[in-house]
Structure formats: structure tokens, C-alpha cells
Motif scaffolding. Structure first.
Motif, mmCIF file in Angstrom:
data_model
loop_
_atom_site.group_PDB
_atom_site.id
_atom_site.type_symbol
_atom_site.label_atom_id
_atom_site.label_comp_id
_atom_site.label_asym_id
_atom_site.label_seq_id
_atom_site.Cartn_x
_atom_site.Cartn_y
_atom_site.Cartn_z
ATOM 1 N N TRP A 195 0.969 -1.209 -0.089
ATOM 2 C CA TRP A 195 0.264 -0.136 0.132
ATOM 3 C C TRP A 195 0.808 1.379 0.033
ATOM 4 O O TRP A 195 0.391 2.379 -0.566
ATOM 5 N N ARG A 196 2.143 1.042 0.503
ATOM 6 C CA ARG A 196 3.074 2.411 0.629
ATOM 7 C C ARG A 196 3.199 2.757 -0.799
ATOM 8 O O ARG A 196 3.223 4.148 -0.785
ATOM 9 N N TRP A 197 3.246 2.103 -1.695
ATOM 10 C CA TRP A 197 3.483 2.483 -3.097
ATOM 11 C C TRP A 197 2.226 2.570 -4.121
ATOM 12 O O TRP A 197 2.162 3.384 -5.086
ATOM 13 N N VAL A 198 1.230 1.751 -3.629
ATOM 14 C CA VAL A 198 0.109 1.384 -4.366
ATOM 15 C C VAL A 198 -0.808 2.708 -4.181
ATOM 16 O O VAL A 198 -1.493 3.367 -5.121
ATOM 17 N N GLN A 199 -0.705 3.384 -2.978
ATOM 18 C CA GLN A 199 -1.489 4.405 -2.812
ATOM 19 C C GLN A 199 -1.209 5.779 -3.715
ATOM 20 O O GLN A 199 -2.121 6.389 -4.230
ATOM 21 N N PRO A 200 0.071 6.158 -3.593
ATOM 22 C CA PRO A 200 0.386 7.273 -4.579
ATOM 23 C C PRO A 200 0.391 6.982 -5.845
ATOM 24 O O PRO A 200 -0.174 7.821 -6.524
ATOM 25 N N ASP A 228 -9.151 7.034 -0.374
ATOM 26 C CA ASP A 228 -8.482 8.468 -0.143
ATOM 27 C C ASP A 228 -8.432 8.850 1.088
ATOM 28 O O ASP A 228 -8.081 9.654 1.645
ATOM 29 N N ALA A 229 -8.997 7.946 2.222
ATOM 30 C CA ALA A 229 -9.255 8.431 3.757
ATOM 31 C C ALA A 229 -7.978 7.603 4.190
ATOM 32 O O ALA A 229 -7.671 7.825 5.443
ATOM 33 N N ILE A 230 -7.094 6.630 3.679
ATOM 34 C CA ILE A 230 -6.325 5.808 4.019
ATOM 35 C C ILE A 230 -4.853 6.290 3.647
ATOM 36 O O ILE A 230 -4.511 6.513 2.398
ATOM 37 N N THR A 231 -4.049 6.910 4.599
ATOM 38 C CA THR A 231 -2.763 7.322 4.454
ATOM 39 C C THR A 231 -1.810 6.106 3.783
ATOM 40 O O THR A 231 -1.802 4.832 3.860
ATOM 41 N N ALA A 232 -0.727 6.689 3.134
ATOM 42 C CA ALA A 232 0.368 5.600 2.373
ATOM 43 C C ALA A 232 1.206 5.044 3.421
ATOM 44 O O ALA A 232 2.388 5.186 3.398
ATOM 45 N N ASP A 233 0.623 4.482 4.424
ATOM 46 C CA ASP A 233 1.475 3.370 5.382
ATOM 47 C C ASP A 233 1.415 1.887 5.189
ATOM 48 O O ASP A 233 0.240 1.591 4.689
ATOM 49 N N GLU A 234 2.285 1.292 5.504
ATOM 50 C CA GLU A 234 2.158 -0.102 5.511
ATOM 51 C C GLU A 234 1.012 -0.572 6.294
ATOM 52 O O GLU A 234 0.716 -0.341 7.288
ATOM 53 N N GLN A 235 0.105 -1.621 5.611
ATOM 54 C CA GLN A 235 -1.022 -1.873 6.391
ATOM 55 C C GLN A 235 -0.857 -3.488 6.627
ATOM 56 O O GLN A 235 -0.027 -4.381 6.266
#
Length: 252
Positions: A195-200, A228-235
Motif C-alpha cells: 500500500w505504501r506505493w500503491v496509494q500514490p 482516499d481516507a487511508i494514508t500511504a503507510d504499511e497495512q
């Protein structure tokens, strides 16, 4: 406990987390079993599938934890599947009814599927049945729809692709292009650290607002939100993403 049916091994999908999502067929199979088997990642672990099915496992039934190691190397996993198949077959050949609990659906990205294949290869005379379960993707869409985030998985001529999240941004880029061209909804499982790179990447394509993020679906601490409510941190490992890039032309 009900009388045992004819000796067999039954793979039972127990859904993503909530015990009340088990099917009637799953509950009946568990209640009728002499032996309840379930996968564990470590010898001292309880197992998530066993936790989900706990309301229907009684003290009279024998529990059979089967070690399915979470390692990258192929040989330890293959050996574990062979040993699991042998253990299940041994119980059935003693005239006992055995269930193998499978988290989610018993046929979709399930570790238990490898035990099924090993059973067919090593013990073809043992009767086997499979009871499907609710997938995390279906449960996430349904739960979101009940929380003011209407999310039908697929409509009309839309396709639906359920798969693990790609390992690289380039693979995801190609997959998103394909899905847009095919009018397909994507259900990406095992999101976790990616998710860290998928989000951006989704943000650059303007897809965060039309994507659904889900985490630990069916468990008390489940999280469902627009991406769009979830920050780009590891999940956590048990996170998934539903991506829709457009809607069919004919809508209410």
C-alpha cells in the motif's frame, strides 16, 4: 453431536472472519464431524479458521491442527501439504468424519487447496467434499454497502478480477490499463506493505476516491473506507482493495 456421516474429508470454507457468515452447510458439516482439522502457521498457534468456527466445535470433537508454514521456500510447504493429506486420510480411513476448516472460500487462494490436491494424488480412494465460503472481497463489498458506501462488485457486462496485489508498480500500471480497457473491477488481495506505493500510484491516476479499502474483513476490528481516507503507510497482511475505474452507462 449428530451421528457422523459416511467417512470422508470435507473442506469447509468458514468465510473471512465473522462466525455468522458461515453457511448452513458449513455449520452442519462442522457439527457432524468427529475430527476438526485446521491450518496453523506455528505449532503453538490456534489458527484463524478455528477461531472463526469455534462456536460450533464441541469438546467431544477431536481437534487436529495441521502445520502450514508461512515460508517462501517450496519444499517445506510441499512437505507440509503431503503430511496434512496423510493425516486427514488416516482419520477418514479409520471410519471418522473429518472436516478441514479453510479461512474464506475453500477454493480461492486457500492453503487448504494444496491439501486437497495432495489428497487426490496420494489418497485417491478417500471421499472428499468441498463446501464453499464467503470471500473477503464479497464480504467487504457487502459490508461497505451497509455502511453508506454502495459497492456492487460487478454490474451488467463488467468483469471482475480477483488476484493478489502485484509486486511492482509497473505490474500494477499494466493491470490498471487492462482493467480500464476491459471494463473490469479489480479486487486486489494481500495488499499489506504494498500500500505504501500503491496509494500514490492510484492517487496519480485519480482512482483513490472510487476505490474501497478493507482491512480484516469480518473481524471485530475490521476497517472499511474509501481509499482516499487511508494514508500511504504499511497495512496489515489481511488488507484488500476494490478498484472501479468507471460505471456502466445504464444506471438507475
Amino acid at each position: 453431536m449428530r451421528p457422523s456421516p459416511a467417512a470422508a474429508v470435507t473442506l469447509v470454507g468458514v468465510g473471512p472472519g465473522a462466525p455468522n457468515l458461515l453457511t448452513l452447510a458449513a455449520v452442519q458439516a462442522i457439527e457432524s464431524a468427529d475430527v476438526v482439522a485446521y491450518p496453523v502457521a506455528r505449532a503453538d498457534a490456534e489458527g484463524m479458521a478455528a477461531q472463526i468456527a469455534a462456536p460450533w466445535i464441541t469438546a467431544e470433537q477431536r481437534r487436529l491442527p495441521l502445520l502450514f508454514p508461512m515460508v517462501a521456500e517450496a519444499e517445506p510447504r510441499q512437505q507440509a501439504w503431503r503430511e496434512a493429506a496423510d493425516a486427514l486420510a488416516a482419520e477418514a480411513e479409520r471410519g471418522l468424519a473429518v472436516v478441514l476448516l479453510c479461512e474464506g472460500d475453500a477454493s480461492l487462494f486457500a492453503s487448504c487447496s494444496y491439501a486437497l490436491l495432495a489428497l487426490a494424488d496420494r489418497h485417491p480412494s478417500v471421499p472428499v467434499a468441498v463446501i464453499p465460503g464467503i470471500t473477503a472481497a464479497a464480504a467487504a463489498a457487502a459490508a461497505a454497502s451497509g455502511q453508506g458506501l454502495p459497492w456492487p462488485l460487478a454490474l451488467q457486462q463488467e468483469g471482475l478480477l480477483i488476484r493478489p496485489t502485484p509486486e511492482t508498480p509497473a505490474e500494477l500500471e499494466a493491470l490498471l490499463d487492462w482493467a480500464a480497457a476491459q471494463q473490469a473491477v479489480l479486487a486486489l488481495l494481500k495488499l499489506g506493505r504494498r500500500w505504501r506505493w500503491v496509494q500514490p500510484q492510484l492517487e496519480r491516476r485519480g482512482l483513490l476516491g472510487s476505490s474501497l479499502f478493507a482491512q480484516r474483513v469480518g473481524w471485530p476490528d475490521q476497517l472499511l473506507a474509501r481509499a482516499d481516507a487511508i494514508t500511504a503507510d504499511e497495512q496489515p497482511y489481511f488488507s484488500l482493495l476494490l478498484i472501479r475505474q468507471g460505471w456502466p452507462e445504464v444506471l438507475p
